[in-house]
Design a protein around this motif. Structure first.
Motif, PDB file in Angstrom:
ATOM      1  N   TYR A   6       0.857  -1.183   0.000  1.00 59.55           N
ATOM      2  CA  TYR A   6       0.000   0.000   0.000  1.00 59.55           C
ATOM      3  C   TYR A   6       0.888   1.226   0.000  1.00 59.55           C
ATOM      4  CZ  TYR A   6      -3.240   3.599   1.483  1.00 59.55           C
ATOM      5  OH  TYR A   6      -3.984   4.740   1.545  1.00 59.55           O
ATOM      6  N   PRO A   7       0.636   2.184  -0.802  1.00 62.69           N
ATOM      7  CA  PRO A   7      -0.373   2.255  -1.842  1.00 62.69           C
ATOM      8  C   PRO A   7       0.079   1.529  -3.106  1.00 62.69           C
ATOM      9  CG  PRO A   7       0.842   4.304  -1.762  1.00 62.69           C
ATOM     10  CD  PRO A   7       1.369   3.447  -0.658  1.00 62.69           C
ATOM     11  N   PRO A   8      -0.867   1.096  -3.925  1.00 67.50           N
ATOM     12  CA  PRO A   8      -0.484   0.433  -5.175  1.00 67.50           C
ATOM     13  C   PRO A   8       0.195   1.425  -6.117  1.00 67.50           C
ATOM     14  CG  PRO A   8      -2.851   0.795  -5.097  1.00 67.50           C
ATOM     15  CD  PRO A   8      -2.312   1.191  -3.757  1.00 67.50           C
ATOM     16  N   PHE A   9       1.068   0.909  -6.978  1.00 60.50           N
ATOM     17  CA  PHE A   9       1.803   1.787  -7.884  1.00 60.50           C
ATOM     18  C   PHE A   9       2.004   1.125  -9.237  1.00 60.50           C
ATOM     19  CE2 PHE A   9       5.076  -0.902  -6.164  1.00 60.50           C
ATOM     20  CZ  PHE A   9       5.982  -1.064  -7.189  1.00 60.50           C
ATOM     21  N   ASP A  10       2.309   1.950 -10.223  1.00 60.93           N
ATOM     22  CA  ASP A  10       2.692   1.510 -11.565  1.00 60.93           C
ATOM     23  C   ASP A  10       4.079   2.068 -11.845  1.00 60.93           C
ATOM     24  OD1 ASP A  10       0.259   0.284 -12.068  1.00 60.93           O
ATOM     25  OD2 ASP A  10      -0.602   2.051 -13.046  1.00 60.93           O
ATOM     26  N   LEU A  11       4.911   1.283 -12.509  1.00 62.24           N
ATOM     27  CA  LEU A  11       6.227   1.714 -12.953  1.00 62.24           C
ATOM     28  C   LEU A  11       6.216   1.684 -14.469  1.00 62.24           C
ATOM     29  CD1 LEU A  11       9.132   2.516 -12.374  1.00 62.24           C
ATOM     30  CD2 LEU A  11       9.681   0.110 -12.140  1.00 62.24           C
ATOM     31  N   ILE A  12       6.466   2.822 -15.100  1.00 63.80           N
ATOM     32  CA  ILE A  12       6.314   2.967 -16.538  1.00 63.80           C
ATOM     33  C   ILE A  12       7.634   3.442 -17.146  1.00 63.80           C
ATOM     34  CG2 ILE A  12       5.026   4.168 -18.355  1.00 63.80           C
ATOM     35  CD1 ILE A  12       2.972   4.713 -15.902  1.00 63.80           C
ATOM     36  N   ARG A  13       8.070   2.756 -18.221  1.00 62.36           N
ATOM     37  CA  ARG A  13       9.247   3.203 -18.967  1.00 62.36           C
ATOM     38  C   ARG A  13       8.751   4.107 -20.087  1.00 62.36           C
ATOM     39  NH1 ARG A  13      14.510   0.771 -20.498  1.00 62.36           N
ATOM     40  NH2 ARG A  13      13.923  -0.946 -19.154  1.00 62.36           N
ATOM     41  N   GLU A  14       9.243   5.336 -20.109  1.00 62.23           N
ATOM     42  CA  GLU A  14       8.813   6.293 -21.123  1.00 62.23           C
ATOM     43  C   GLU A  14       9.850   6.500 -22.217  1.00 62.23           C
ATOM     44  OE1 GLU A  14       7.736   9.718 -18.739  1.00 62.23           O
ATOM     45  OE2 GLU A  14       5.653   9.057 -18.826  1.00 62.23           O
ATOM     46  N   GLY A  15      11.039   6.018 -22.010  1.00 59.66           N
ATOM     47  CA  GLY A  15      12.112   6.148 -22.983  1.00 59.66           C
ATOM     48  C   GLY A  15      13.288   5.321 -22.516  1.00 59.66           C
ATOM     49  N   GLU A  16      14.397   5.430 -23.226  1.00 58.65           N
ATOM     50  CA  GLU A  16      15.570   4.636 -22.867  1.00 58.65           C
ATOM     51  C   GLU A  16      16.086   5.001 -21.473  1.00 58.65           C
ATOM     52  OE1 GLU A  16      20.039   3.597 -24.511  1.00 58.65           O
ATOM     53  OE2 GLU A  16      18.712   4.839 -25.718  1.00 58.65           O
ATOM     54  N   HIS A  17      16.006   6.279 -21.099  1.00 61.19           N
ATOM     55  CA  HIS A  17      16.513   6.729 -19.805  1.00 61.19           C
ATOM     56  C   HIS A  17      15.447   7.464 -18.994  1.00 61.19           C
ATOM     57  CE1 HIS A  17      20.570   5.597 -20.901  1.00 61.19           C
ATOM     58  NE2 HIS A  17      20.442   6.255 -22.038  1.00 61.19           N
ATOM     59  N   ASP A  18      14.181   7.359 -19.379  1.00 58.21           N
ATOM     60  CA  ASP A  18      13.101   8.083 -18.708  1.00 58.21           C
ATOM     61  C   ASP A  18      12.077   7.104 -18.149  1.00 58.21           C
ATOM     62  OD1 ASP A  18      14.091  10.681 -19.460  1.00 58.21           O
ATOM     63  OD2 ASP A  18      13.395  10.222 -21.485  1.00 58.21           O
ATOM     64  N   TYR A  19      11.672   7.342 -16.880  1.00 62.89           N
ATOM     65  CA  TYR A  19      10.718   6.466 -16.200  1.00 62.89           C
ATOM     66  C   TYR A  19       9.700   7.321 -15.459  1.00 62.89           C
ATOM     67  CZ  TYR A  19      14.562   3.216 -16.935  1.00 62.89           C
ATOM     68  OH  TYR A  19      15.556   2.466 -17.509  1.00 62.89           O
ATOM     69  N   ARG A  20       8.582   6.696 -15.103  1.00 59.34           N
ATOM     70  CA  ARG A  20       7.571   7.358 -14.296  1.00 59.34           C
ATOM     71  C   ARG A  20       7.010   6.353 -13.296  1.00 59.34           C
ATOM     72  NH1 ARG A  20       3.977   8.773 -17.989  1.00 59.34           N
ATOM     73  NH2 ARG A  20       2.331   7.374 -17.369  1.00 59.34           N
ATOM     74  N   ILE A  21       6.852   6.792 -12.074  1.00 63.22           N
ATOM     75  CA  ILE A  21       6.198   5.993 -11.035  1.00 63.22           C
ATOM     76  C   ILE A  21       4.889   6.696 -10.701  1.00 63.22           C
ATOM     77  CG2 ILE A  21       6.302   5.150  -8.661  1.00 63.22           C
ATOM     78  CD1 ILE A  21       9.357   5.203  -8.884  1.00 63.22           C
ATOM     79  N   GLU A  22       3.798   5.950 -10.725  1.00 66.29           N
ATOM     80  CA  GLU A  22       2.494   6.497 -10.359  1.00 66.29           C
ATOM     81  C   GLU A  22       1.958   5.736  -9.163  1.00 66.29           C
ATOM     82  OE1 GLU A  22       0.003   6.291 -13.825  1.00 66.29           O
ATOM     83  OE2 GLU A  22       0.892   8.109 -14.691  1.00 66.29           O
ATOM     84  N   LEU A  23       1.627   6.471  -8.100  1.00 66.15           N
ATOM     85  CA  LEU A  23       1.065   5.875  -6.888  1.00 66.15           C
ATOM     86  C   LEU A  23      -0.363   6.354  -6.703  1.00 66.15           C
ATOM     87  CD1 LEU A  23       4.294   6.289  -6.020  1.00 66.15           C
ATOM     88  CD2 LEU A  23       3.351   5.466  -3.907  1.00 66.15           C
ATOM     89  N   ALA A  24      -1.246   5.436  -6.316  1.00 64.22           N
ATOM     90  CA  ALA A  24      -2.631   5.782  -6.031  1.00 64.22           C
ATOM     91  C   ALA A  24      -2.719   6.242  -4.576  1.00 64.22           C
ATOM     92  CB  ALA A  24      -3.539   4.575  -6.258  1.00 64.22           C
ATOM     93  N   VAL A  25      -2.830   7.552  -4.377  1.00 65.33           N
ATOM     94  CA  VAL A  25      -2.854   8.132  -3.029  1.00 65.33           C
ATOM     95  C   VAL A  25      -4.140   8.934  -2.817  1.00 65.33           C
ATOM     96  CG1 VAL A  25      -0.348   8.166  -2.714  1.00 65.33           C
ATOM     97  CG2 VAL A  25      -1.454  10.080  -3.845  1.00 65.33           C
TER      98      VAL A  25
END
Length: 161
Positions: free
Chosen positions: A36-55
């Motif tokens: 908790y909280p649940p999250f998503d890990l997303i690759r947006e490019g070769e060196h770019d990432y995004r973490i999204e947490l449900a808060v």
């Protein structure tokens, strides 16, 4: 069913991998409790990432984000309820702490909270000194002379003449 794995035999034969084994053991121990909280890990490019947490239910001032020594820590602490008398409380508002191990040279570049989702933008920036570089072979210097038996004999013949 066993939830943990004993890395002791590997520790004896692997020099310099203590940090790796510590990370594996700690992630295995905390993965069951840390959901908790649940999250998503997303690759947006070769060196770019995004973490999204449900808060959902947390405000900006109730969330703290810290990055220190290759660890990203996100903490959420709910404020008071303003004296509300809840009959049923189904929305999770418990405090949380979520940790992410970051690779070397990964930096958090932005954080945004919208519609109950906390989005963190990460970028891997390798320093110029650590990037591989091509080294050109120059052809301007004279080739080194290798003295062989034949070349020494030729030198002696030239001196005798």
């Amino acid at each position: 069913m066993r939830n943990s794995f004993d890395f002791t035999p590997f520790r004896r034969s692997a020099v310099g991998f203590d940090r790796l084994f510590d990370m594996l053991e700690s992630s295995a121990a905390s993965s069951a409790a840390e959901n908790y909280p649940p999250f998503d890990l997303i690759r947006e490019g070769e060196h770019d990432y995004r973490i999204e947490l449900a808060v959902a239910g947390f405000k900006r001032d109730e969330i703290e984000i810290t990055s220190h020594q290759n660890v990203l820590i996100i903490r959420g602490r709910k404020g008071d309820d303003n004296g509300a008398d809840y009959i049923h409380r189904g929305i999770a508002t418990r405090s949380f702490e979520r940790r992410f191990a970051l690779a070397d040279h990964v930096q958090v570049t932005a954080a945004d909270l919208a519609d109950g989702m906390l989005a963190l933008t990460l970028k891997r920036e390798i320093p110029e000194a650590m990037k591989p570089r091509r080294i050109e072979i120059g052809g301007t210097a004279a080739a080194p002379r290798h003295d062989t038996i034949e070349s020494k004999a030729e030198q002696r013949e030239g001196a005798d003449a």
